[in-house]
Design a protein around this motif. Structure first.
Motif, PDB file in Angstrom:
ATOM      1  N   ARG A  61      -8.418 -20.796  -3.166  1.00 45.96           N
ATOM      2  CA  ARG A  61      -8.761 -19.856  -2.034  1.00 45.96           C
ATOM      3  C   ARG A  61      -9.351 -18.273  -2.662  1.00 45.96           C
ATOM      4  NH1 ARG A  61      -3.613 -18.778   1.384  1.00 45.96           N
ATOM      5  NH2 ARG A  61      -4.935 -16.927   2.120  1.00 45.96           N
ATOM      6  N   ASN A  62      -8.785 -18.163  -3.944  1.00 47.06           N
ATOM      7  CA  ASN A  62      -9.327 -17.105  -4.681  1.00 47.06           C
ATOM      8  C   ASN A  62     -10.003 -17.686  -5.737  1.00 47.06           C
ATOM      9  OD1 ASN A  62      -6.836 -14.635  -4.055  1.00 47.06           O
ATOM     10  ND2 ASN A  62      -8.433 -15.275  -2.813  1.00 47.06           N
TER      11      ASN A  62
ATOM     12  N   TRP B 183     -12.867 -12.844  -5.491  1.00 48.95           N
ATOM     13  CA  TRP B 183     -13.652 -13.435  -4.330  1.00 48.95           C
ATOM     14  C   TRP B 183     -12.280 -14.007  -3.316  1.00 48.95           C
ATOM     15  CZ3 TRP B 183     -18.860 -12.813  -3.862  1.00 48.95           C
ATOM     16  CH2 TRP B 183     -19.478 -12.595  -4.806  1.00 48.95           C
ATOM     17  N   ASP B 184     -12.701 -13.815  -2.093  1.00 50.70           N
ATOM     18  CA  ASP B 184     -12.106 -14.875  -1.270  1.00 50.70           C
ATOM     19  C   ASP B 184     -12.914 -15.835  -0.827  1.00 50.70           C
ATOM     20  OD1 ASP B 184     -10.329 -15.596   0.848  1.00 50.70           O
ATOM     21  OD2 ASP B 184     -11.972 -14.530   2.297  1.00 50.70           O
TER      22      ASP B 184
ATOM     23  N   SER C  81     -12.885 -18.340   1.498  1.00 47.96           N
ATOM     24  CA  SER C  81     -13.165 -18.589   2.832  1.00 47.96           C
ATOM     25  C   SER C  81     -14.208 -17.879   3.516  1.00 47.96           C
ATOM     26  CB  SER C  81     -11.997 -18.485   3.596  1.00 47.96           C
ATOM     27  OG  SER C  81     -11.476 -17.468   3.637  1.00 47.96           O
ATOM     28  N   SER C  82     -14.303 -16.649   3.079  1.00 40.98           N
ATOM     29  CA  SER C  82     -15.183 -15.418   4.023  1.00 40.98           C
ATOM     30  C   SER C  82     -16.458 -15.283   2.949  1.00 40.98           C
ATOM     31  CB  SER C  82     -14.473 -14.067   4.108  1.00 40.98           C
ATOM     32  OG  SER C  82     -13.945 -13.629   2.895  1.00 40.98           O
TER      33      SER C  82
ATOM     34  N   ILE D 273     -13.282  -9.615  -2.887  1.00 38.71           N
ATOM     35  CA  ILE D 273     -11.768  -8.742  -2.933  1.00 38.71           C
ATOM     36  C   ILE D 273     -11.866  -7.231  -3.562  1.00 38.71           C
ATOM     37  CG2 ILE D 273      -9.241  -8.619  -2.858  1.00 38.71           C
ATOM     38  CD1 ILE D 273      -9.538 -11.740  -2.544  1.00 38.71           C
TER      39      ILE D 273
ATOM     40  N   LEU E 231      -6.183 -10.731   1.532  1.00 42.71           N
ATOM     41  CA  LEU E 231      -7.228 -12.128   1.294  1.00 42.71           C
ATOM     42  C   LEU E 231      -6.527 -12.666   0.084  1.00 42.71           C
ATOM     43  CD1 LEU E 231     -10.700 -10.685   2.136  1.00 42.71           C
ATOM     44  CD2 LEU E 231      -8.927 -11.896   3.643  1.00 42.71           C
ATOM     45  N   GLU E 232      -5.670 -12.101  -0.685  1.00 41.28           N
ATOM     46  CA  GLU E 232      -5.352 -12.514  -2.046  1.00 41.28           C
ATOM     47  C   GLU E 232      -4.269 -13.563  -1.815  1.00 41.28           C
ATOM     48  OE1 GLU E 232      -4.342  -9.784  -5.215  1.00 41.28           O
ATOM     49  OE2 GLU E 232      -5.679  -8.270  -4.356  1.00 41.28           O
TER      50      GLU E 232
ATOM     51  N   THR F  20      -2.221 -14.720  -7.390  1.00 45.12           N
ATOM     52  CA  THR F  20      -3.455 -13.972  -7.873  1.00 45.12           C
ATOM     53  C   THR F  20      -2.547 -12.734  -8.619  1.00 45.12           C
ATOM     54  OG1 THR F  20      -5.146 -14.410  -6.372  1.00 45.12           O
ATOM     55  CG2 THR F  20      -5.280 -12.480  -7.554  1.00 45.12           C
TER      56      THR F  20
END
Length: 446
Positions: free
Chosen positions: A234-235, A248-249, A251-252, A256, A291-292, A296
């Protein structure tokens, strides 16, 4: 530690076609033949000799290797490896290993015009591998199970049928990284972008399958040099010549956070932060974003820098926590981190490998080199009793260095490349995978 204070390790080179010589003698195609062996050590007289290959007079299934020069010794070590020593250079018996499989795509590994493999990764489950090229192309291939009986002659596998092809970058692919599922691939390139690619195994009924990126990530302002994946993916993390690490996130597709380093970043490795900070250091204050993923917060990134130093960045506190002194003008071109062994290794463009204990980064444990060929890639190998370091070099002489319990020394020479630079090396269990400028991917059991 400067190169003047480093140890010099020896080099054993063997005619790269020696498995063909042994195979032809064993099969009775030729009654006997020779292959050459050369041994080097900077500052000392090199040694060159030949090994005579023939069948045993009594046991005609046994191949006998007889060195022609005094001081050269050769011993069999299973079916795919031998041990060689050189008395004049003080080289003890050292394992020499040939590849067990060579993966060749005729369009990319033509001996007259090979296409350099600029990026490579083998999936976590070893079911597939990916290669990247100067033209921005990424190719995905399935692996072939190991033969039930190993032979001195590497198994040559043609990979064109059933491959998956994509062209996610406008120019050279710099890094490739499989997600933990082995079904998704992350690429980065000279065009400042990252791409997430589907990596399902291709349909063997078709000659090739074409795919397009599922997502493209852009925020860096210079080439993206390395990537890492956190947890299930996810990250992700990327490094760049723009002197930043970006979290980075996926999904979007958004950044971050961005952490600046002291100089352009040439290489990067992700790992877990030490559970207990070294004496005198405080635990970092975690700065968390929605978003993490939770994993992480405990991650750190070690970056090899263009100015010859390395830096540790903490993804929990979002800041630089350690920066080494610039001990050499040679860029740090490769880096490896083993949090389980508390070890960090850096490799330079002039062939110097330096090892650190992450609990005391100010003083190197040791430093060594073999030739002036640049170190292109590093990856730790480990068992319950031994720790080694697989090393890819521009001089076409990849090897495994022994680190623990005895080291540094040469644990194994990886034979098969004919002088072409080896730019990528990966460890998967007891296997070593390499990719080189001759367009061939090689699989070793070390």
């Amino acid at each position: 530690m400067s190169s003047s204070n480093s140890l010099t390790l020896p080099v054993i080179t063997v005619q790269h076609t020696y498995p063909d010589v042994i195979h032809e003698v064993k099969q009775g195609i030729i009654p006997s033949e020779k292959f050459w062996v050369s041994c080097y050590k900077i500052g000392e007289q090199s040694f060159h000799g030949k090994v005579y290959v023939e069948l045993d007079e009594v046991n005609r299934d046994l191949v006998v290797l007889k060195p022609e020069e005094e001081g050269l010794e050769v011993q069999a070590e299973g079916k795919c490896a031998y041990k060689i020593s050189c008395k004049s250079l003080g080289i003890a018996l050292t394992k020499v290993v040939s590849s067990i499989q060579n993966y060749c795509d005729p369009e990319r590994s033509n001996s007259r015009r090979p296409q350099r493999i600029t990026a490579f990764d083998i999936s976590p489950d070893s079911s597939r591998f990916a290669t990247g090229y100067l033209d921005g192309t990424v190719l995905l291939y399935p692996t072939t199970p190991l033969p039930s009986s190993l032979s001195p002659l590497p198994q040559s596998i043609t990979t064109a049928k059933g491959r998956t092809i994509s062209r996610p970058h406008l120019s050279s692919v710099i890094s490739l990284k499989f997600f933990p599922s082995s079904r998704v691939l992350l690429s980065s390139g000279l065009d400042f972008s990252l791409n997430i690619l589907p990596a399902d195994l291709p349909d063997f009924s078709a000659t090739e399958t074409r795919v397009t990126p599922a997502r493209t990530l852009r925020a860096h302002t210079r080439s993206v040099t390395s990537t890492a994946i956190i947890s299930v993916g996810r990250n992700i993390v990327s490094s760049s010549l723009d002197s930043t690490i970006k979290l980075w996130d996926v999904s979007s597709g958004s950044v971050i956070t961005s952490i600046s380093s002291a100089a352009p970043i040439l290489c990067m490795r992700l790992g877990d932060r030490m559970p207990t900070p070294p004496d005198g250091e405080e635990s970092p204050v975690v700065v968390q974003n929605d978003l993490e993923v939770p994993e992480t917060q405990s991650k750190v990134v070690f970056c090899g820098l263009q100015n010859g130093s390395y830096e540790q960045l903490d993804l929990g506190s979002k800041r630089s926590v350690y920066r080494s002194s610039v001990s050499s003008s040679s860029p740090v071109t490769s880096i490896a981190y083993s949090d389980s062994c508390n070890l960090l290794a850096t490799g330079s463009s002039t062939g110097l490998v330096t090892l650190y204990d992450i609990r005391s980064l100010d003083t190197p444990l040791t430093s060594f080199s073999r030739t002036e060929g640049g170190v292109e890639d590093l990856d730790f190998t480990s068992t319950s009793e031994e720790v080694g370091l697989a090393i890819a070099t521009t001089d076409g002489l990849p090897y495994i260095a022994s680190i623990i319990p005895e080291g540094p020394g040469v644990a194994a020479e990886l034979i098969g490349v004919d002088c072409d630079p080896v730019r990528n090396i990966r460890v998967r269990g007891g296997e070593i995978w390499s990719a080189s400028d001759d367009g061939i991917v090689r699989r070793y059991i070390a």
